[in-house]
Write a protein that holds these residues in place. Structure first.
Motif, short mmCIF file in Angstrom:
data_model
loop_
_atom_site.label_atom_id
_atom_site.label_comp_id
_atom_site.label_asym_id
_atom_site.label_seq_id
_atom_site.Cartn_x
_atom_site.Cartn_y
_atom_site.Cartn_z
N ARG A 196 2.13 0.03 -11.80
CA ARG A 196 0.71 -0.31 -11.61
C ARG A 196 -0.06 -0.26 -12.92
NH1 ARG A 196 -1.55 -0.22 -6.86
NH2 ARG A 196 -3.31 1.12 -7.44
N GLY A 197 0.37 0.61 -13.83
CA GLY A 197 -0.37 0.78 -15.08
C GLY A 197 -0.16 -0.31 -16.11
N THR A 198 0.74 -1.27 -15.84
CA THR A 198 0.89 -2.37 -16.79
C THR A 198 -0.30 -3.33 -16.72
OG1 THR A 198 2.13 -3.76 -15.22
CG2 THR A 198 3.41 -2.28 -16.65
N CYS A 199 -1.10 -3.21 -15.64
CA CYS A 199 -2.34 -4.01 -15.53
C CYS A 199 -2.08 -5.49 -15.80
CB CYS A 199 -3.41 -3.46 -16.49
SG CYS A 199 -3.86 -1.75 -16.15
N SER A 200 -1.11 -6.04 -15.09
CA SER A 200 -0.67 -7.42 -15.32
C SER A 200 -1.49 -8.42 -14.52
CB SER A 200 0.82 -7.54 -14.99
OG SER A 200 1.58 -6.64 -15.77
N ASP A 201 -2.79 -8.45 -14.82
CA ASP A 201 -3.70 -9.36 -14.14
C ASP A 201 -3.44 -10.81 -14.56
OD1 ASP A 201 -4.90 -7.09 -13.08
OD2 ASP A 201 -6.44 -7.02 -14.63
N GLY A 202 -3.97 -11.74 -13.78
CA GLY A 202 -3.91 -13.16 -14.14
C GLY A 202 -5.23 -13.59 -14.76
N PHE A 203 -5.17 -14.47 -15.76
CA PHE A 203 -6.38 -14.84 -16.51
C PHE A 203 -6.42 -16.34 -16.79
CE2 PHE A 203 -5.44 -10.47 -17.79
CZ PHE A 203 -6.68 -9.85 -17.70
N ARG A 204 -7.61 -16.81 -17.00
CA ARG A 204 -7.83 -18.08 -17.67
C ARG A 204 -8.09 -17.72 -19.14
NH1 ARG A 204 -6.81 -23.47 -18.27
NH2 ARG A 204 -8.42 -24.38 -19.63
N LEU A 205 -7.19 -18.15 -20.01
CA LEU A 205 -7.28 -17.85 -21.44
C LEU A 205 -7.84 -19.06 -22.16
CD1 LEU A 205 -4.56 -16.18 -23.66
CD2 LEU A 205 -5.67 -18.29 -24.40
N GLU A 206 -8.87 -18.84 -22.95
CA GLU A 206 -9.47 -19.92 -23.74
C GLU A 206 -9.55 -19.48 -25.20
OE1 GLU A 206 -10.43 -22.91 -22.88
OE2 GLU A 206 -10.48 -22.86 -20.69
N ALA A 207 -9.13 -20.37 -26.09
CA ALA A 207 -9.22 -20.12 -27.53
C ALA A 207 -9.71 -21.39 -28.21
CB ALA A 207 -7.86 -19.71 -28.08
N ARG A 208 -10.63 -21.24 -29.13
CA ARG A 208 -11.20 -22.40 -29.81
C ARG A 208 -11.28 -22.13 -31.31
NH1 ARG A 208 -10.09 -24.30 -25.80
NH2 ARG A 208 -11.31 -25.38 -24.21
#
Length: 387
Positions: A196-208
């Motif tokens: 549980r502590g790996t905190c492997s959430d899902g994200f929208r990643l944006e880089a510019r």
């Protein structure tokens, strides 16, 4: 001066103190990672000319095992960090920017995360939907990352993407992105049975407006085959061994206590303990053998990229992940209710829940299917001392 092992033991002692709360609250193992940074263990693999210690994967694996006995989540974070560092060390030496990055990781003890999975693709790290969009000397990247372990806590993320918008899904590059260069919008929350502590959430990643020099010069296909596959299977297996070893230690302590209560008699559970110790030894032997083969093959791209070597690594992952689950379950059967209950010296609920992730992380069925394809074209089975 303390040895690497002693530094690892000190960090593991801190991790153990907070392991239950990390699991209960599903939170990042901040205390453990702070201790790892204080002990200068995040830059171990970095070559000495860049301020690191030039440690080999065997030393890192030993630390993964030590941490695995204390806190599974902290151990997995440490393993995933060093899997990415291994890619930098192996494939970034020809790039001045990435050499400077390695110096920064060693000096500042930066925590490195990975973004290889993607929505719609899952765990197939050799395929990407997203692509690097280059304009002059800078690029942009947008990625629906189904999982980024400890994404909001990382100082740096190495992300995969197609080389350009018209590239095939398998024509990928690996880009280095600092935390202050990206935005992460959480899409899914990591609420799981274990780890549980790996905190492997899902994200929208944006880089510019990211400098193109932050793209590793080697194709990701080469990075995956020559460093990432091996380091992933070897270090994850070492974490699982640590969890299994801890469970057997608790079973051993339980049986020894039974023996002291009945002097002159061998407890019935002692035979089960002997059996599970035998399996644990076999698991250890498989990992140590694979680590030696990997270190012997360092610098030999033909060997590391060979079918036989890939089959060996795939077999290591599937075998050790299943053995670890079996070992912890058998340790629980030895300890009985004292292991089933929370809050006892023999509690095995958390290790059991954590180890159940082992066959699922890069699913064993996916790996076995890949191995089956490789075996269709492999020639010969090798000898006892060289297989």
């Amino acid at each position: 001066m303390s040895t690497v092992a002693q530094r690892g033991q000190r960090a593991a002692a801190v991790a153990a103190l907070h392991a239950d709360s990390v699991d209960r609250d599903g939170r990042f193992p901040l205390e453990a990672v702070t201790a790892l940074k204080a002990e200068r263990l995040l830059g171990l693999q970095i070559p000495s000319q860049f301020g690191g210690e030039g440690a080999g994967l065997r030393e890192i694996a030993d630390l993964c095992s030590t941490l695995g006995q204390a806190c599974s989540s902290a151990a997995m974070v440490f393993a995933m960090h060093h899997i990415k560092v291994a890619s930098l060390v192996t494939h970034g030496l020809d790039s001045a920017w990435h050499c400077h990055l390695m110096e920064q990781i060693a000096r500042e003890q930066l925590l490195v995360a990975s973004s290889t999975t993607e929505a719609g693709i899952g765990g197939d790290l050799r395929t990407s939907f997203c692509a690097v969009e280059t304009t002059g000397s800078v690029f942009a990247l947008g990625k629906d990352a189904s999982v980024i372990s400890y994404g909001t806590q990382a100082d740096l993320i190495l992300a995969t993407a197609r080389r350009h918008p018209e590239a095939a899904g398998s024509d990928q590059v690996l880009v280095a992105l600092f935390a202050d260069q990206i935005s992460l919008e959480c899409k899914t929350v990591w609420d799981t049975l274990g780890m549980r502590g790996t905190c492997s959430d899902g994200f929208r990643l944006e880089a510019r407006d990211i400098a193109v020099e932050q793209i590793l010069p080697k194709p990701f296909a080469e990075i995956a085959a020559q460093s990432m596959l091996a380091s992933s299977h070897l270090l994850w297996s070492s974490v699982w061994f640590g969890i299994a070893n801890s469970a057997v230690d608790r079973a051993r302590t339980f049986v020894q206590a039974e023996a002291r209560r009945q002097p002159g008699q061998v407890p019935p559970t002692a035979l089960r303990l002997a059996e599970v110790s035998n399996t644990l030894q076999a698991m250890r032997a498989a990992i140590v053998s694979a680590l030696r083969r990997y270190e012997d093959a360092q610098g030999d791209a033909d060997t590391i990229g060979s079918i036989g070597f890939s089959v060996m690594l795939n077999n290591l992952k599937t075998t050790t992940s299943e053995m670890a689950v079996d070992i912890v379950q058998r340790a629980l059967s030895i300890v009985g209710l004292a292991g089933y209950k929370n809050g006892t010296p023999f509690s095995l609920g958390r290790p059991l829940r954590d180890i159940l992730s082992a066959p699922l992380m890069i699913g064993n069925d996916r790996i076995l299917a890949n191995t089956a394809k490789l075996l269709l074209v492999q020639k010969g089975g090798g000898q006892l001392m060289s297989a």
